[in-house]
Design a protein around this motif. Sequence first.
Motif, PDB file in Angstrom:
ATOM      1  N   MET A   1      41.188  -6.831  17.064  1.00 34.95           N
ATOM      2  CA  MET A   1      41.137  -5.380  17.089  1.00 34.95           C
ATOM      3  C   MET A   1      41.800  -4.871  15.805  1.00 34.95           C
ATOM      4  N   ASN A   2      41.101  -3.961  15.143  1.00 32.96           N
ATOM      5  CA  ASN A   2      41.690  -3.465  13.896  1.00 32.96           C
ATOM      6  C   ASN A   2      42.747  -2.399  14.171  1.00 32.96           C
ATOM      7  N   LEU A   3      43.446  -1.995  13.135  1.00 30.21           N
ATOM      8  CA  LEU A   3      44.573  -1.069  13.251  1.00 30.21           C
ATOM      9  C   LEU A   3      44.156   0.304  13.769  1.00 30.21           C
ATOM     10  N   ARG A   4      43.003   0.814  13.353  1.00 30.29           N
ATOM     11  CA  ARG A   4      42.534   2.137  13.802  1.00 30.29           C
ATOM     12  C   ARG A   4      42.308   2.174  15.309  1.00 30.29           C
ATOM     13  N   VAL A   5      41.719   1.139  15.823  1.00 29.55           N
ATOM     14  CA  VAL A   5      41.444   1.083  17.255  1.00 29.55           C
ATOM     15  C   VAL A   5      42.759   1.028  18.033  1.00 29.55           C
ATOM     16  N   ARG A   6      43.717   0.269  17.572  1.00 24.90           N
ATOM     17  CA  ARG A   6      45.012   0.182  18.240  1.00 24.90           C
ATOM     18  C   ARG A   6      45.720   1.536  18.235  1.00 24.90           C
TER      19      ARG A   6
END
Length: 147
Positions: A1-6
């Motif tokens: 999961m990338n940073l934006r989604v987190r």
Amino acid sequence: MNLRVRIMLVLLVVCLGFAGWQWLRPYDWNADSEARAEVHFTRVERDESFFWLDVHLRITDARGHDLEKPVRLVLANGNELEPADTTLEGSAMQSIEAITFRFWLEREQIAGPLTLRMNDGTLTIRKRAGIPKLVSEDFRFFQTSNW
């Protein structure tokens, strides 16, 4: 999961938590048990230079509401008002489950703190002072006594 989604998931959880807290919190944290009810919400409606105040209560005591005892809205100056209308909710087979009291208030009367005297107790309706802000609508619901 990338940073934006987190980040989006964390923000979503925070927003949902805040919305749930706003929805589930009590109208007044220190409701008087002798009143045998608690405020569920209030509704303020402007009518020219006057205001209608609807106080919706849920009965919390097994003894129910004593219909023989007077109900009075106590204004900031100590004067008391009788309800202009009373609506009882429940069935003939059971006791009263909820009550709505409607009060007709002048501009000066609604500008201060308000309490409701019923049964053997009092309930805080409004803690603040000043005319309630109704922005562009003619009425507004309040879920807390801080209006």
